[in-house]
Design an enzyme around this catalytic site. Structure first.
Site, PDB file in Angstrom:
ATOM      1  N   TYR A  31       0.386  -1.324   0.188  1.00  0.00           N
ATOM      2  CA  TYR A  31       0.260   0.013  -0.420  1.00  0.00           C
ATOM      3  C   TYR A  31       0.973   1.053   0.128  1.00  0.00           C
ATOM      4  CZ  TYR A  31      -3.963  -3.746   1.739  1.00  0.00           C
ATOM      5  OH  TYR A  31      -4.335  -4.266   1.690  1.00  0.00           O
TER       6      TYR A  31
ATOM      7  N   LYS B  74       0.869  -5.766   6.146  1.00  0.00           N
ATOM      8  CA  LYS B  74       1.539  -7.037   5.779  1.00  0.00           C
ATOM      9  C   LYS B  74       2.623  -7.402   4.589  1.00  0.00           C
ATOM     10  CE  LYS B  74      -3.311  -7.160   4.963  1.00  0.00           C
ATOM     11  NZ  LYS B  74      -3.392  -5.089   4.999  1.00  0.00           N
TER      12      LYS B  74
ATOM     13  N   HIS C  85       0.727 -11.915   2.366  1.00  0.00           N
ATOM     14  CA  HIS C  85      -0.104 -11.193   2.025  1.00  0.00           C
ATOM     15  C   HIS C  85      -0.773 -11.460   0.952  1.00  0.00           C
ATOM     16  CE1 HIS C  85      -1.792  -6.478   0.281  1.00  0.00           C
ATOM     17  NE2 HIS C  85      -2.015  -7.805   0.540  1.00  0.00           N
TER      18      HIS C  85
END
Length: 289
Positions: free
Chosen positions: A54, A83, A115
């Site tokens: 992210y 993650k 993930h």
């Protein structure tokens, strides 16, 4: 550790994890992250879900450090998940997890997940994937033993991936985080999680927004005078499934948290569950070896 504002679920490590957390996928830039975290803390959120991919771990860590005192909270009052990125699957897993800790600027992460079952740069059917997953898990177990990762788990694993992990792990996963909504009820995975004592957690509860216009969901929302998003989130938490609605809108964030002050009837729950088509709005891990 207290998450008094929000109901929680007990993990197999003894940790309590809030049933409601803020998903931060696509939340980019320090200002947007700060604004969303501020709105979330004000609305009673005590869990925040990030990931290496992210690219917002550093901004999330900084926002929490700056905002927790404003709400009379400390690090122990919030539950932070991150993650391992698929590029670090395998021999780079230890380095990847430590990088997440460093980006978040924390002494420990409450929950750290693998993930994705595959490895960036390898074909999905590549037979090196299972070995890489096992190597990643061993690194997470080591960091868990050192207290740097309070709980460890996986995301996007299929029943086959879960069974393989359970056969070889020393520390069982605390959480499996997967796509879950009325069109993808995941009965086999839920049943496996129950059997293994693993918490089943949902992402993409709103089906990337597409479920908000589903006629059945709209009808149920109208009958109980709630928003479609609240109905979808309630459908999950009423089954004891933790949710991670993501939003950058300071007005929508508190609305998404209003899921503990009403109950869906058994009929409505059944109507929603009957929408199951095994339909994914996100990634399909079933081809990953």
């Amino acid at each position: 550790m207290s998450f008094s504002s929000s109901p929680s679920v007990a993990l197999n490590t003894g940790l309590q994890m809030p049933l409601l957390g803020l998903g931060t996928y696509k939340l980019c830039g320090p200002e947007d992250v700060y604004r969303a975290v501020d709105a979330a803390l004000a609305a009673g959120y005590r869990a925040f879900d990030s990931a290496a991919v992210y690219h917002n771990e550093a901004d999330l860590g900084k926002a929490l450090r700056e905002l927790l005192p404003k709400y009379g909270l400390t690090r122990g009052d919030v539950f932070i998940t991150s993650k391992l990125g698929p590029k670090d699957q395998g021999e780079k897993a230890m380095e990847g997890a430590l990088h997440s800790l460093s980006q978040l600027n924390l002494e420990y992460i409450d929950l750290y997940l693998i993930h994705w079952p595959g490895t960036q740069g390898l074909p999905v059917a590549d037979q090196r994937n299972p070995g890489n997953r096992a190597q990643s898990w061993a690194s997470l177990e080591e960091l868990h033993g050192q207290g740097k990762l309070k709980a460890i788990g996986v995301s996007n694993y299929t029943p086959a991936h879960m069974r393989a992990l359970m056969q070889t792990c020393k520390v069982p996963p605390a959480v499996l985080q997967v796509e879950f909504h009325p069109r993808l009820c995941q009965p086999e995975l839920r049943s496996l999680c129950k059997e293994y004592g693993v918490c089943f957690q949902a992402y993409s509860s709103l089906g990337k927004g597409e479920l908000l216009t589903d006629p059945v969901i709209l009808e149920v929302a109208k009958s109980c005078e709630r928003t479609p998003a609240q109905v979808l989130l309630r459908w999950a938490v009423q089954q004891g499934v933790p949710v991670l609605p993501k939003s950058s809108d300071p007005e929508r964030i508190p609305r998404n948290a209003e899921v503990f002050d009403f109950t869906l009837s058994e009929t409505d729950m059944d109507r929603l569950s009957a929408l199951d088509r095994g339909h994914r709005f996100c990634w399909d891990p079933s081809e990953v070896a």
